[in-house]
Every structure is written in structure tokens, then in C-alpha cells.
Design a protein around this motif. Sequence first.
Motif, PDB file in Angstrom:
ATOM      1  N   LEU A  12       0.854  -1.190   0.004  1.00  0.00           N
ATOM      2  CA  LEU A  12      -0.084  -0.159   0.107  1.00  0.00           C
ATOM      3  C   LEU A  12       0.861   1.257  -0.020  1.00  0.00           C
ATOM      4  O   LEU A  12       0.767   1.994   0.892  1.00  0.00           O
ATOM      5  CB  LEU A  12      -0.955  -0.065   1.179  1.00  0.00           C
ATOM      6  N   GLY A  13       1.676   1.366  -1.197  1.00  0.00           N
ATOM      7  CA  GLY A  13       2.748   2.583  -1.165  1.00  0.00           C
ATOM      8  C   GLY A  13       1.968   3.525  -2.035  1.00  0.00           C
ATOM      9  O   GLY A  13       0.785   3.697  -2.298  1.00  0.00           O
ATOM     10  N   THR A  14       2.763   4.325  -3.031  1.00  0.00           N
ATOM     11  CA  THR A  14       2.378   5.102  -3.914  1.00  0.00           C
ATOM     12  C   THR A  14       1.160   4.718  -4.856  1.00  0.00           C
ATOM     13  O   THR A  14       0.402   5.117  -4.991  1.00  0.00           O
ATOM     14  CB  THR A  14       3.679   5.817  -4.989  1.00  0.00           C
ATOM     15  N   VAL A  15       1.647   3.439  -5.509  1.00  0.00           N
ATOM     16  CA  VAL A  15       0.629   2.955  -6.463  1.00  0.00           C
ATOM     17  C   VAL A  15      -0.625   2.258  -5.597  1.00  0.00           C
ATOM     18  O   VAL A  15      -1.740   2.599  -6.029  1.00  0.00           O
ATOM     19  CB  VAL A  15       1.132   1.875  -7.273  1.00  0.00           C
ATOM     20  N   GLY A  16      -0.472   1.715  -4.650  1.00  0.00           N
ATOM     21  CA  GLY A  16      -1.375   0.908  -3.877  1.00  0.00           C
ATOM     22  C   GLY A  16      -2.546   1.975  -3.462  1.00  0.00           C
ATOM     23  O   GLY A  16      -3.697   1.840  -3.321  1.00  0.00           O
ATOM     24  N   GLN A  17      -1.802   2.987  -2.856  1.00  0.00           N
ATOM     25  CA  GLN A  17      -2.909   4.078  -2.154  1.00  0.00           C
ATOM     26  C   GLN A  17      -3.827   4.584  -3.496  1.00  0.00           C
ATOM     27  O   GLN A  17      -4.666   5.028  -3.538  1.00  0.00           O
ATOM     28  CB  GLN A  17      -2.194   5.074  -1.481  1.00  0.00           C
ATOM     29  N   GLY A 292       1.111   2.906 -40.032  1.00  0.00           N
ATOM     30  CA  GLY A 292       2.075   4.326 -40.095  1.00  0.00           C
ATOM     31  C   GLY A 292       2.541   4.366 -38.591  1.00  0.00           C
ATOM     32  O   GLY A 292       2.541   3.728 -37.759  1.00  0.00           O
ATOM     33  N   GLN A 293       3.136   5.517 -38.466  1.00  0.00           N
ATOM     34  CA  GLN A 293       3.460   6.311 -37.252  1.00  0.00           C
ATOM     35  C   GLN A 293       2.361   6.495 -36.233  1.00  0.00           C
ATOM     36  O   GLN A 293       1.182   7.273 -36.669  1.00  0.00           O
ATOM     37  CB  GLN A 293       4.370   7.368 -37.399  1.00  0.00           C
ATOM     38  N   THR A 294       2.292   6.186 -35.092  1.00  0.00           N
ATOM     39  CA  THR A 294       1.291   6.495 -33.905  1.00  0.00           C
ATOM     40  C   THR A 294       2.222   7.040 -32.801  1.00  0.00           C
ATOM     41  O   THR A 294       3.130   6.312 -32.503  1.00  0.00           O
ATOM     42  CB  THR A 294       0.350   5.341 -33.853  1.00  0.00           C
ATOM     43  N   VAL A 295       1.789   8.056 -32.174  1.00  0.00           N
ATOM     44  CA  VAL A 295       2.387   8.329 -30.634  1.00  0.00           C
ATOM     45  C   VAL A 295       1.415   8.539 -29.592  1.00  0.00           C
ATOM     46  O   VAL A 295       0.392   8.916 -29.676  1.00  0.00           O
ATOM     47  CB  VAL A 295       3.101   9.911 -30.931  1.00  0.00           C
ATOM     48  N   TYR A 296       1.922   8.012 -28.490  1.00  0.00           N
ATOM     49  CA  TYR A 296       0.981   8.017 -27.351  1.00  0.00           C
ATOM     50  C   TYR A 296       1.766   8.891 -26.061  1.00  0.00           C
ATOM     51  O   TYR A 296       2.885   8.542 -26.013  1.00  0.00           O
ATOM     52  CB  TYR A 296       0.638   6.619 -26.741  1.00  0.00           C
ATOM     53  N   VAL A 297       1.105   9.604 -25.623  1.00  0.00           N
ATOM     54  CA  VAL A 297       1.865  10.508 -24.550  1.00  0.00           C
ATOM     55  C   VAL A 297       0.733  10.684 -23.549  1.00  0.00           C
ATOM     56  O   VAL A 297      -0.281  10.732 -23.350  1.00  0.00           O
ATOM     57  CB  VAL A 297       1.948  12.034 -25.086  1.00  0.00           C
ATOM     58  N   GLY A 298       1.587  10.560 -22.427  1.00  0.00           N
ATOM     59  CA  GLY A 298       0.794  10.795 -21.051  1.00  0.00           C
ATOM     60  C   GLY A 298       1.597  10.738 -19.632  1.00  0.00           C
ATOM     61  O   GLY A 298       2.631  10.664 -19.803  1.00  0.00           O
ATOM     62  N   ARG A 299       0.936  10.727 -18.358  1.00  0.00           N
ATOM     63  CA  ARG A 299       1.779  10.677 -17.425  1.00  0.00           C
ATOM     64  C   ARG A 299       2.326   9.417 -17.096  1.00  0.00           C
ATOM     65  O   ARG A 299       1.515   8.424 -16.924  1.00  0.00           O
ATOM     66  CB  ARG A 299       1.001  11.122 -16.009  1.00  0.00           C
ATOM     67  N   GLY A 300       3.688   9.199 -16.939  1.00  0.00           N
ATOM     68  CA  GLY A 300       3.988   7.923 -16.965  1.00  0.00           C
ATOM     69  C   GLY A 300       4.625   7.359 -15.604  1.00  0.00           C
ATOM     70  O   GLY A 300       5.069   6.141 -15.344  1.00  0.00           O
ATOM     71  N   ALA A 301       4.156   8.033 -14.540  1.00  0.00           N
ATOM     72  CA  ALA A 301       4.493   7.641 -13.223  1.00  0.00           C
ATOM     73  C   ALA A 301       3.616   8.539 -12.176  1.00  0.00           C
ATOM     74  O   ALA A 301       3.005   9.322 -12.588  1.00  0.00           O
ATOM     75  CB  ALA A 301       6.103   8.053 -12.815  1.00  0.00           C
ATOM     76  N   GLY A 302       3.615   7.849 -10.860  1.00  0.00           N
ATOM     77  CA  GLY A 302       2.990   8.588  -9.809  1.00  0.00           C
ATOM     78  C   GLY A 302       1.557   7.765  -9.433  1.00  0.00           C
ATOM     79  O   GLY A 302       1.147   6.666 -10.354  1.00  0.00           O
ATOM     80  N   GLY A 303       0.992   7.820  -8.233  1.00  0.00           N
ATOM     81  CA  GLY A 303      -0.205   7.117  -7.701  1.00  0.00           C
ATOM     82  C   GLY A 303      -1.292   6.915  -8.708  1.00  0.00           C
ATOM     83  O   GLY A 303      -1.603   5.780  -9.001  1.00  0.00           O
ATOM     84  N   SER A 308      -4.752   4.181 -12.857  1.00  0.00           N
ATOM     85  CA  SER A 308      -5.551   4.214 -13.829  1.00  0.00           C
ATOM     86  C   SER A 308      -5.281   3.092 -14.810  1.00  0.00           C
ATOM     87  O   SER A 308      -6.198   2.266 -14.993  1.00  0.00           O
ATOM     88  CB  SER A 308      -5.338   5.402 -14.911  1.00  0.00           C
ATOM     89  N   ALA A 309      -4.141   2.623 -14.856  1.00  0.00           N
ATOM     90  CA  ALA A 309      -3.759   1.431 -15.669  1.00  0.00           C
ATOM     91  C   ALA A 309      -4.024  -0.066 -14.981  1.00  0.00           C
ATOM     92  O   ALA A 309      -4.718  -1.068 -15.405  1.00  0.00           O
ATOM     93  CB  ALA A 309      -2.353   1.388 -15.836  1.00  0.00           C
ATOM     94  N   VAL A 310      -3.889  -0.112 -13.475  1.00  0.00           N
ATOM     95  CA  VAL A 310      -4.218  -1.056 -12.747  1.00  0.00           C
ATOM     96  C   VAL A 310      -5.604  -1.510 -12.675  1.00  0.00           C
ATOM     97  O   VAL A 310      -6.076  -2.445 -12.915  1.00  0.00           O
ATOM     98  CB  VAL A 310      -3.653  -0.979 -11.269  1.00  0.00           C
ATOM     99  N   ILE A 311      -6.472  -0.524 -12.378  1.00  0.00           N
ATOM    100  CA  ILE A 311      -7.811  -0.462 -12.854  1.00  0.00           C
ATOM    101  C   ILE A 311      -8.542  -0.895 -13.963  1.00  0.00           C
ATOM    102  O   ILE A 311      -9.360  -1.680 -13.974  1.00  0.00           O
ATOM    103  CB  ILE A 311      -8.442   0.764 -12.105  1.00  0.00           C
ATOM    104  N   ALA A 312      -7.722  -0.598 -15.054  1.00  0.00           N
ATOM    105  CA  ALA A 312      -8.273  -0.936 -16.368  1.00  0.00           C
ATOM    106  C   ALA A 312      -8.107  -2.529 -16.381  1.00  0.00           C
ATOM    107  O   ALA A 312      -9.253  -3.118 -16.915  1.00  0.00           O
ATOM    108  CB  ALA A 312      -7.513  -0.022 -17.381  1.00  0.00           C
ATOM    109  N   ASP A 313      -7.006  -3.059 -15.874  1.00  0.00           N
ATOM    110  CA  ASP A 313      -7.035  -4.583 -15.818  1.00  0.00           C
ATOM    111  C   ASP A 313      -7.785  -5.139 -14.882  1.00  0.00           C
ATOM    112  O   ASP A 313      -8.396  -6.113 -15.294  1.00  0.00           O
ATOM    113  CB  ASP A 313      -5.331  -4.664 -15.362  1.00  0.00           C
TER     114      ASP A 313
END
Length: 437
Positions: A12-17, A292-303, A308-313
Motif C-alpha cells: 500500500l505505497g504510492t501505487v497501492g494507495q 504508419g506512425q502513432t504516438v501516445y503521450v501521458g503521465r508515466g509515473a505517480g500514484g 488508472s492502468a491497474v484498474i483498467a486491468d
Amino acid sequence: MSGPLKVGIVGLGTVGQGVVRVLQKNAAAIAARAGRAIVVTDVSVRNAAASRDCSLAGIRVHATPEAVVAADVDVICELIGGTDLANDLILAALAGGKSVVTANKALIAEKGNALIADAQARGLSLSFEAAVAGGIPIIKVLREGLTANAIDSLAGIINGTSNYILTQMTVKGQSFADALKDAQKLGYAEADPTFDVEGIDAAHKLTILASIAFGTPLNFAAVATEGLSKVQAQDIQLARELGYRIKSLGIAKRSEQGVELRVHPTLVPDDHLLAKTDGALNAVRVHGNAVGQTVYVGRGAGGEPTASAVIADLVDIARLNGARPVVPALGFTAAALAAQPTPFPILGIEEIESAYYLRLTVADEPGVLRALTTILADADISVEAILQKEPEDHEDARIAIITSVVSGSRFDAALERIRALPFVRADISRLRVEHFE
Ligand code: NDP
Ligand code: HSE
């Protein structure tokens, strides 16, 4: 609607919280999307006295992660990190019939082949969207959205901490040490920040991306890695004057000769989107032969971005309602992965071709430039750009060169000849350049 999906969280650290907070604040929308509520029922905390930035009302708090794995839950979220205890906990959860969601890229990159096989044999999910690029759903993109394509290359800023440090050094002139301290305070860094600054964390993520992109087994040992210690403030400044930003990139390419996998500080033209991706943002460029080329941008770290990604799973698992997962964890069927040659051909770093940035300190005397360019020309290396700085001490001058594309071995052979010149000082910097053409 079925009963709620019961979730146990270990760590229950940064990501768990973050996961607990986001599941609580978005409970209604998540339930409406998943078709059932997703509820954290059990968590483990090592230090019971530590304050947590989330409400634990109604949640059973255990002193050990093993107690959560043994609890009456449907899914275990492994958010501890590391490759030993986490591995044991996941194997125990799967053996107990529980699906697993993890943000642990080190574990997936290093031990994922066996863990995925175990989950698959049991008809359970082992999901790891949060393991790469925090909140950017890049695994789903590669595994599902781009499934029609042969992916030939991908490149990205996939470590938020190193991007934050480089941005602070470039834009604010902050020192490396101060920027790292701030990244740690902001919850971006790994428990051991060496993983961030030496490119190991990015290598873990690149391992996962390359496997899903190319249909090859996870092979962390194949990634060539260079860290931020290669970059000095003067290189950041000289690169800017030449029209580049320095970014730590993970790069994977597939050709008929094999796959190249590398993480290193890289000069990127300053009008490219990757050059403009600052702070803890991540960006991944994927090239597919249909799209062709696609680019994806967003926040790569932090709780919360990672939550958001954990909950999608978790939502994917909730929707399965106990059925076998239909999307293979690495995007390709186990049979297709097993049919790949073993060991898979991986190009050595000396075989990989790229343009180079070379910074030299030389005695300020006539004939220096001619000697340098003669050695490069002898090796069939063109000078694409050159910058000579006024000597600060009235003795030595700094020269920065951008070269044409050349193999690592040919460049290094030329560099050895340059090093041996009597007027070249020991302090030499050599970084790769990517133009994404
Ligand atoms: P933290 O260090 O903030 O949290 C780890 C948690 O695990 C802590 O709550 C700690 O307990 C607990 N823990 C650690 N060791 C043990 C142990 N031996 N036994 C029991 N509990 C233990 O890490 P993060 O939340 O930042 O990272 C968790 C995972 O997510 C890692 O795999 C990381 O790589 C990954 N990740 C992190 C991201 C981020 O931005 N931070 C982004 C994407 C992935 P206690 O609090 O009691 O000390
Ligand atoms: N330490 C990692 C980073 C966390 O800085 O990118 C996200 O994976």
C-alpha cells in the motif's frame, strides 16, 4: 449485475494507495463500465503506524501480504515491487485460483515467461498494463488496437524519473542530485532509483513492449543499456545549440537480421514530439506497417496515473466473470511464441546503426578540425553539423559534432583513432542521435 469483484492489494505505497483512492472516487462509473462493482476488501501494510493517503474504512488490513493472498478475494494486486517476494506471492495467488494484476515491470521482464505460462495453464489472468508507461494504455494498444499490424519499430520515453531529471536540468538548470531528490518526493522513482537513472527500469519496460510488439519471448538480458550518468550539463547545452534535446529513450526495432533493443540517452530533434515530452510525462512512438506512425503521450509515473492502468486491468477481469481470458498476455498465442527461434536473433549494440553526437575537448591550435574530419572521412562517416565553442580558459576548445548514420563498431573504431590524437583531451562524450525518419 453479478456480485462485486473482490480485490486484495499487497503493498500500500504510492501505487497501492492510488488504486484505493481511484476505485473509491470513481466507484459508480467503474461499476457501470465493468458490469459489477470492484471493491478492495483486503490490503497488507508492513508498517501499520505509517499514515496512508486513502481511506481504509471497511477494508481488512493485514500485517503480511501472504494473509491477503490467502483471503477470500477474486484478484490480487501485487504492488510491492522486486522480483523475489512478489514472484512467490503471484505464484501462490495463481495456485489459489486468483487472477493477478501487477505494476511490477522488473518481475514481468525478468520472470514473466514462466508466470504467464502458469496463469495461462490455470485459465487465469496475469495482467500488467501499469508496468509500462504508467497511465498510458500502451500494452492494450499494442496487444489489441494495433493487432492488424506488423510492428517494425517503437521508441519512447518510458521512465518518468529520468525524463523529469533531464527536463529539470535542461529547463531550470537544476543539478542532477536535486532533480532526483524531487522525483523521489513526487513518488516517481523506484525503491532503488539506480534503476531509473541507469536505464534499468526503462530496459524492463522495453523488454515487455518489444515482446508484445514483435511476438518474441520476454528477454531482458538482450537489452543494451546506458544511463544518465553519460550526460553532462554541457552536453545538454551543446545539444540545444545544435537543435536537439537529450532524452533517455527505449528503442526496439525488428529487421530480417533480428531485433535490436537498447536504452540510452539520445539526441532528438527539438521539433519532434518526443523532444517536447517533458517532466514525468512518457511518450511512445509505434510504427506499424498498416497504420504508419502513432504516438501516445501521458503521465508515466505517480500514484493515480498508474492506478488508472491497474484498474483498467481489474475492469477486464471483472467483465470476464470468471471465464478464461481471451486476449493472450503478450498479444500472441503461446504456440506462436513457442514457434520463434531459440535463442531469438538479437543484434549486438556494435551492429546497430545510428547517427552520433561527439563532444571533444581539444587544444586550441591549427589543424585540429582537419585531423578530426580526416579520421571521420576515412571511416566513411559524414559530419552533418559541427559547433566549436570559444575556449573558456584560452587553452582548450570544445567541439560538438553530429555524424551521419553509422554502425557502432565503425564509429568506435574512428573514435579510438580520435582519442589517440595528441591534442584531444580525455573528456569525451559520445551519444546516439535519432531522427525518426
Ligand atoms: P512504494 O515503495 O511506494 O510501495 C511499496 C509498498 O510495498 C509499500 O507499501 C511497502 O510497505 C510494501 N512492501 C515493500 N516491501 C515489502 C515486504 N517485503 N513485505 C511487505 N510489504 C512490502 O512503491 P510504488 O507504489 O511506487 O511501486 C509499487 C510497484 O509499482 C513497483 O513494482 C513499481 O515498480 C511499480 N510502479 C510504480 C510506479 C510509480 O510511479 N511509483 C509506476 C508504475 C509502476 P510499507 O509502506 O509498509 O513500507
Ligand atoms: N520509476 C518509474 C518511472 C515509475 O520513473 O518511470 C513508473 O514506472
